[in-house]
Design a protein around this motif. Structure first.
Motif, PDB file in Angstrom:
ATOM      1  N   ASP A   1       0.835  -1.208   0.000  1.00 48.81           N
ATOM      2  CA  ASP A   1       0.000   0.000   0.000  1.00 48.81           C
ATOM      3  C   ASP A   1       0.870   1.260   0.000  1.00 48.81           C
ATOM      4  O   ASP A   1       0.586   2.238  -0.697  1.00 48.81           O
ATOM      5  N   ILE A   2       1.963   1.227   0.788  1.00 49.15           N
ATOM      6  CA  ILE A   2       2.871   2.380   0.824  1.00 49.15           C
ATOM      7  C   ILE A   2       3.569   2.540  -0.520  1.00 49.15           C
ATOM      8  O   ILE A   2       3.787   3.665  -0.998  1.00 49.15           O
ATOM      9  N   TRP A   3       3.929   1.438  -1.139  1.00 53.03           N
ATOM     10  CA  TRP A   3       4.514   1.494  -2.484  1.00 53.03           C
ATOM     11  C   TRP A   3       3.561   2.203  -3.436  1.00 53.03           C
ATOM     12  O   TRP A   3       3.946   3.100  -4.193  1.00 53.03           O
ATOM     13  N   LEU A   4       2.272   1.790  -3.387  1.00 56.13           N
ATOM     14  CA  LEU A   4       1.288   2.414  -4.267  1.00 56.13           C
ATOM     15  C   LEU A   4       1.146   3.897  -3.956  1.00 56.13           C
ATOM     16  O   LEU A   4       0.995   4.724  -4.871  1.00 56.13           O
ATOM     17  N   LEU A   5       1.218   4.264  -2.679  1.00 54.67           N
ATOM     18  CA  LEU A   5       1.137   5.674  -2.316  1.00 54.67           C
ATOM     19  C   LEU A   5       2.310   6.452  -2.912  1.00 54.67           C
ATOM     20  O   LEU A   5       2.121   7.566  -3.428  1.00 54.67           O
ATOM     21  N   CYS A   6       3.526   5.892  -2.843  1.00 54.56           N
ATOM     22  CA  CYS A   6       4.689   6.549  -3.456  1.00 54.56           C
ATOM     23  C   CYS A   6       4.524   6.658  -4.967  1.00 54.56           C
ATOM     24  O   CYS A   6       4.922   7.657  -5.579  1.00 54.56           O
ATOM     25  N   LEU A   7       3.930   5.637  -5.565  1.00 55.87           N
ATOM     26  CA  LEU A   7       3.711   5.647  -7.013  1.00 55.87           C
ATOM     27  C   LEU A   7       2.745   6.764  -7.400  1.00 55.87           C
ATOM     28  O   LEU A   7       2.955   7.491  -8.371  1.00 55.87           O
ATOM     29  N   VAL A   8       1.665   6.910  -6.619  1.00 54.75           N
ATOM     30  CA  VAL A   8       0.693   7.974  -6.881  1.00 54.75           C
ATOM     31  C   VAL A   8       1.327   9.344  -6.650  1.00 54.75           C
ATOM     32  O   VAL A   8       1.117  10.285  -7.424  1.00 54.75           O
ATOM     33  N   ALA A   9       2.147   9.464  -5.590  1.00 51.98           N
ATOM     34  CA  ALA A   9       2.803  10.742  -5.311  1.00 51.98           C
ATOM     35  C   ALA A   9       3.751  11.128  -6.432  1.00 51.98           C
ATOM     36  O   ALA A   9       3.857  12.309  -6.791  1.00 51.98           O
ATOM     37  N   HIS A  10       4.451  10.145  -7.009  1.00 50.24           N
ATOM     38  CA  HIS A  10       5.385  10.455  -8.097  1.00 50.24           C
ATOM     39  C   HIS A  10       4.650  10.846  -9.366  1.00 50.24           C
ATOM     40  O   HIS A  10       5.046  11.785 -10.061  1.00 50.24           O
ATOM     41  N   GLY A  11       3.561  10.141  -9.702  1.00 51.67           N
ATOM     42  CA  GLY A  11       2.817  10.447 -10.918  1.00 51.67           C
ATOM     43  C   GLY A  11       1.879  11.618 -10.777  1.00 51.67           C
ATOM     44  O   GLY A  11       1.453  12.197 -11.780  1.00 51.67           O
ATOM     45  N   GLY A  12       1.488  11.970  -9.546  1.00 53.29           N
ATOM     46  CA  GLY A  12       0.605  13.102  -9.333  1.00 53.29           C
ATOM     47  C   GLY A  12      -0.858  12.771  -9.428  1.00 53.29           C
ATOM     48  O   GLY A  12      -1.704  13.615  -9.173  1.00 53.29           O
ATOM     49  N   THR A  13      -1.189  11.544  -9.799  1.00 54.77           N
ATOM     50  CA  THR A  13      -2.582  11.145  -9.932  1.00 54.77           C
ATOM     51  C   THR A  13      -2.669   9.634  -9.889  1.00 54.77           C
ATOM     52  O   THR A  13      -1.656   8.935  -9.965  1.00 54.77           O
ATOM     53  N   VAL A  14      -3.875   9.121  -9.784  1.00 51.67           N
ATOM     54  CA  VAL A  14      -4.099   7.675  -9.756  1.00 51.67           C
ATOM     55  C   VAL A  14      -4.318   7.179 -11.178  1.00 51.67           C
ATOM     56  O   VAL A  14      -5.215   7.651 -11.869  1.00 51.67           O
ATOM     57  N   ASP A  15      -3.489   6.266 -11.604  1.00 52.66           N
ATOM     58  CA  ASP A  15      -3.643   5.616 -12.905  1.00 52.66           C
ATOM     59  C   ASP A  15      -3.571   4.113 -12.664  1.00 52.66           C
ATOM     60  O   ASP A  15      -2.497   3.541 -12.501  1.00 52.66           O
ATOM     61  N   THR A  16      -4.733   3.457 -12.600  1.00 53.67           N
ATOM     62  CA  THR A  16      -4.753   2.030 -12.244  1.00 53.67           C
ATOM     63  C   THR A  16      -4.049   1.173 -13.285  1.00 53.67           C
ATOM     64  O   THR A  16      -3.440   0.159 -12.940  1.00 53.67           O
ATOM     65  N   THR A  17      -4.122   1.584 -14.558  1.00 54.84           N
ATOM     66  CA  THR A  17      -3.425   0.807 -15.594  1.00 54.84           C
ATOM     67  C   THR A  17      -1.917   0.861 -15.379  1.00 54.84           C
ATOM     68  O   THR A  17      -1.224  -0.165 -15.427  1.00 54.84           O
ATOM     69  N   PHE A  18      -1.405   2.044 -15.101  1.00 50.22           N
ATOM     70  CA  PHE A  18       0.030   2.203 -14.858  1.00 50.22           C
ATOM     71  C   PHE A  18       0.446   1.463 -13.589  1.00 50.22           C
ATOM     72  O   PHE A  18       1.472   0.776 -13.552  1.00 50.22           O
ATOM     73  N   ALA A  19      -0.353   1.600 -12.521  1.00 51.02           N
ATOM     74  CA  ALA A  19      -0.029   0.914 -11.268  1.00 51.02           C
ATOM     75  C   ALA A  19      -0.047  -0.600 -11.438  1.00 51.02           C
ATOM     76  O   ALA A  19       0.786  -1.318 -10.868  1.00 51.02           O
ATOM     77  N   THR A  20      -0.984  -1.110 -12.236  1.00 54.47           N
ATOM     78  CA  THR A  20      -1.032  -2.550 -12.505  1.00 54.47           C
ATOM     79  C   THR A  20       0.231  -3.016 -13.206  1.00 54.47           C
ATOM     80  O   THR A  20       0.790  -4.069 -12.887  1.00 54.47           O
ATOM     81  N   GLU A  21       0.719  -2.222 -14.166  1.00 56.65           N
ATOM     82  CA  GLU A  21       1.940  -2.566 -14.886  1.00 56.65           C
ATOM     83  C   GLU A  21       3.149  -2.564 -13.961  1.00 56.65           C
ATOM     84  O   GLU A  21       3.975  -3.470 -13.975  1.00 56.65           O
ATOM     85  N   VAL A  22       3.270  -1.495 -13.136  1.00 61.48           N
ATOM     86  CA  VAL A  22       4.455  -1.335 -12.297  1.00 61.48           C
ATOM     87  C   VAL A  22       4.499  -2.400 -11.199  1.00 61.48           C
ATOM     88  O   VAL A  22       5.529  -3.026 -10.961  1.00 61.48           O
ATOM     89  N   MET A  23       3.356  -2.630 -10.544  1.00 59.79           N
ATOM     90  CA  MET A  23       3.333  -3.536  -9.402  1.00 59.79           C
ATOM     91  C   MET A  23       3.117  -4.985  -9.807  1.00 59.79           C
ATOM     92  O   MET A  23       3.280  -5.889  -8.985  1.00 59.79           O
ATOM     93  N   ASP A  24       2.734  -5.202 -11.066  1.00 61.83           N
ATOM     94  CA  ASP A  24       2.532  -6.558 -11.583  1.00 61.83           C
ATOM     95  C   ASP A  24       1.517  -7.331 -10.744  1.00 61.83           C
ATOM     96  O   ASP A  24       1.758  -8.463 -10.304  1.00 61.83           O
ATOM     97  N   VAL A  25       0.379  -6.701 -10.508  1.00 62.69           N
ATOM     98  CA  VAL A  25      -0.718  -7.334  -9.775  1.00 62.69           C
ATOM     99  C   VAL A  25      -2.005  -7.100 -10.554  1.00 62.69           C
ATOM    100  O   VAL A  25      -2.069  -6.210 -11.401  1.00 62.69           O
ATOM    101  N   PRO A  26      -3.057  -7.894 -10.299  1.00 66.37           N
ATOM    102  CA  PRO A  26      -4.331  -7.674 -11.000  1.00 66.37           C
ATOM    103  C   PRO A  26      -4.913  -6.301 -10.674  1.00 66.37           C
ATOM    104  O   PRO A  26      -4.636  -5.708  -9.623  1.00 66.37           O
ATOM    105  N   ARG A  27      -5.733  -5.825 -11.569  1.00 62.34           N
ATOM    106  CA  ARG A  27      -6.337  -4.505 -11.385  1.00 62.34           C
ATOM    107  C   ARG A  27      -7.194  -4.452 -10.121  1.00 62.34           C
ATOM    108  O   ARG A  27      -7.233  -3.433  -9.427  1.00 62.34           O
ATOM    109  N   ARG A  28      -7.879  -5.562  -9.801  1.00 64.57           N
ATOM    110  CA  ARG A  28      -8.734  -5.562  -8.609  1.00 64.57           C
ATOM    111  C   ARG A  28      -7.900  -5.398  -7.331  1.00 64.57           C
ATOM    112  O   ARG A  28      -8.355  -4.798  -6.353  1.00 64.57           O
TER     113      ARG A  28
END
Length: 662
Positions: free
Chosen positions: A556-583
């Motif tokens: 969850d903290i990783w995802l928070l850092c990812l959102v902070a770096h990108g400036g917004t929530v992009d579930t497609t990008f987060a799915t690619e980076v974290m290699d987890v299902p969209r759900r």
């Protein structure tokens, strides 16, 4: 958080960039310098019937070899392959200059095209090793400028060489520049060879090269050399289908196929390939037939008609430069191809609405709009595709995009030529039936060949000019229809923020973070290897403390850092980076919102508490990076790279949260 510093290439990397620019220049110059030399070649070698093969053979070889060069560069290392491509190109240039007859010249031009395929593909892949995706647009401007200058200077240089020397010097001209580039590459470009024994897909390479050649002939000959439903064209069509089936059977069973399934599965790559194909259909068709329009309808000379394209070239280069700098500053690229597509549609619509005898200023304005559109679309597609793939696949992704770009160029010339020929015949039908044209002139009209307007009678001239103007307007209308597909694909292109690293997003791709400051330097790689081994342990302990305090997981903290770096929530990008299902990503976003670390809608990024958590982790990481900061030293002591400005980006990569995995 402080923004990352911009990349400034210096030393050996700057020399390598200069070499890449020169490679692009001589490759582009060689494709345009023969435009004014073909009549002289025909007169010298005594063969007019097969003269077009001097150009077609080069196009076939470049298109057929592009994918192979890209994949071999990924497997064997790009330095050796680029040197081999350049050496082959220079050898073929000497052989072309010494050709005694047209068959020899055609064969050597094909050999030159094989080397040219590597010179088109590998420099773009080498550039990814110098700068990251965000900054790459700033430096691709130099490469684009070299190509634009070559396209303008090529016909002029060819004419001067023919007038004051011989067409053979058009090939000898490559030697001094090529030898200089070979020296720079040998001295400055770092050799890198992937570990392990390469598994080369020989059968796949042969089949794909054959299929590419067949497709190129299909779109080049169709409706021009042979009727579309003639036996040769039907045989070519069947050959393409058979080759596609064989390629599918061979490639799915090979461990290192030319176009790996992991690349094809990338949504960004699939969209970019289609976008590049459609864009170059419009670009090639428009640029090929604008000079003819100016010569026939407006009565300009060939030289003046070429110079009239200068506003389009300059505005395209301006848009290319500005968009590259904005991408480097913001990390976002999606809006540029959308705006560019709209400008292409507007520019073509303006060209259609203008009368043939309209003012030069009005046509100049239409061409400026068109050039701005071309410049905004052309570079973004390749940057998006490269940033969506793993670093080890950069070569094959680059060659794939360039392959479909070349295919789109050939298809655009064939499609627009077929439309022009068909509509021209229809518009000239009354004049031909009324006997305004001689039998020879009527035959040239049916073949789509322009007539010498000055030798026509008044009635025939009026019929021909008005008919040609109407046919060209319908060609541009076809361009508008294809540009609508470009716009639709640009809108479908995912808005993935580009990062400062040379690596692709995602733990399942490249896990080592390679910031773009100062890119390509060995100290950077060593510092990052040390970082992944030692310096992340304190950051991980601090993150574990924060996870326990807030009742969330490290992911969850990783995802928070990812959102902070990108400036917004992009579930497609987060799915690619974290290699987890969209759900899973959605569930973790819910945890962050429930904990008050992420804004309710997610669009505004982290809350104040979430931003503070990321800032604390960034400060911890920066403290660990202090030993890597530049320090004063004596002369000749290389300063260590300062990686502290990349703290948030390194956290967004997730290396600190992946339990030490490399």
């Amino acid at each position: 958080m402080p923004p990352p510093e911009r990349v400034r290439l210096g030393g050996r990397d700057a020399l390598v960039l200069s070499a890449l620019v020169l490679i692009t220049f001589i490759g582009s110059l060689d494709s345009t310098i023969l435009a004014t030399a073909l009549p002289s070649i025909s007169a010298d070698l005594g063969d007019l019937q097969h003269l077009s093969w001097v150009v077609t053979a080069y196009l076939l070889a470049v298109t057929s070899s592009a994918l192979i060069w890209g994949k071999l560069g990924d497997l064997l290392g790009r330095k050796a392959l680029l040197q081999a491509a350049l050496a082959l190109f220079l050898l073929a240039s000497v052989l072309c200059a010494q050709s005694r007859n047209l068959p020899e010249l055609i064969c050597f031009r094909a050999l030159q095209g094989v080397g040219g395929g590597g010179m088109w593909v590998i420099p773009q892949a080498v550039l990814t090793g110098l700068v990251g995706p965000r900054d790459r647009g700033r430096y691709q401007v130099y490469v684009a400028a070299a190509g634009a200058c070559a396209s303008v200077l090529g016909p002029l240089t060819g004419g001067l060489l023919v007038e004051h020397g011989s067409w053979r010097w058009a090939f000898y001209l490559n030697l001094p520049v090529g030898v200089l580039v070979m020296g720079v590459l040998a001295a400055c470009l770092r050799g890198e060879r992937p570990p392990g024994r390469p598994l080369i897909d020989y059968w796949g390479s042969l089949l794909i090269a054959s299929c590419a050649a067949a497709v190129t002939l299909l779109v080049t000959w169709g409706g021009v050399v042979f009727a579309w439903f003639s036996p040769p064209m039907l045989l070519l069509f069947v050959s393409v289908l058979v080759l596609l089936v064989l390629i599918w059977r061979v490639e799915r069973g090979h461990p290192e196929p030319l176009l790996p399934p992991r690349v094809v599965r990338e949504r960004v790559f699939r969209i970019v390939v289609a976008l590049s194909f459609c864009f170059w259909v419009v670009q090639s068709g428009t640029v090929n037939y604008l000079p003819l329009f100016f010569q026939v309808v407006r009565g300009t000379s060939p030289t003046v008609s070429g110079l009239m394209l200068l506003p389009m070239s300059l505005s395209g280069l301006l848009a290319y430069t500005v968009s590259g700098r904005l991408v480097a500053r913001t990390g976002h690229y999606r809006r540029f191809p959308i705006i560019g597509s709209l400008l292409i549609i507007l520019g073509l619509s303006l060209a259609i609405s203008l009368p043939g005898d309209g003012s030069s200023l009005a046509y100049c304005a239409a061409l400026v709009v068109l050039g701005l559109g071309f410049g905004l679309v052309s570079q973004i597609a390749l940057i998006a595709a490269q940033s969506a793939c793993a670093y080890q696949d950069v070569g094959v992704v680059t060659s794939g995009v360039i392959f479909f770009r070349n295919l789109g160029s050939a298809f655009g010339a064939a499609l627009f030529g077929a439309v022009l020929n068909r509509r021209l015949v229809d518009h000239m039908a009354r004049g031909v039936d009324a006997g305004q044209f001689t039998a020879a002139e009527a035959e040239r009209i049916h073949r789509g060949q322009p007539l010498p307007v000055g030798s026509l009678g008044p009635a025939a001239r009026h019929t021909y000019v008005t008919g040609y103007e109407a046919a060209v307007d319908e060609v541009f209308l076809t361009g508008v229809a294809v540009a609508l597909f470009v716009l639709a694909l640009a809108c479908a292109l995912p808005a993935v923020p580009l990062r400062q690293t040379m690596t692709a997003p995602g733990a399942r791709k490249d896990t080592t973070v390679i910031p773009s400051l100062p890119t390509g330097e060995d100290p950077v790689r060593k510092a990052l290897e040390d970082l992944t081994r030692d310096a992340l342990a304190p950051v991980r302990r601090r993150a574990e403390e924060q996870a326990r305090r807030h009742g969330i997981s490290l992911e969850d903290i990783w995802l928070l850092c990812l959102v902070a770096h990108g400036g917004t929530v992009d579930t497609t990008f987060a799915t690619e980076v974290m290699d987890v299902p969209r759900r899973t990503v959605r569930a973790r976003l819910g945890s962050l919102r429930a904990g008050g670390l992420l804004a309710p809608d997610g669009a505004a990024g982290p809350t104040a508490r979430g931003a503070q958590l990321v800032a604390e982790l960034s400060d911890t990481l920066r403290e660990q990076l202090v030993p890597a900061a530049p320090r004063g030293g004596g002369a000749g002591v290389a300063a260590s790279p300062d990686l502290r400005t990349f703290a948030v980006e390194i956290l967004a990569e997730g290396t600190a949260f992946r339990d030490g995995r490399r």
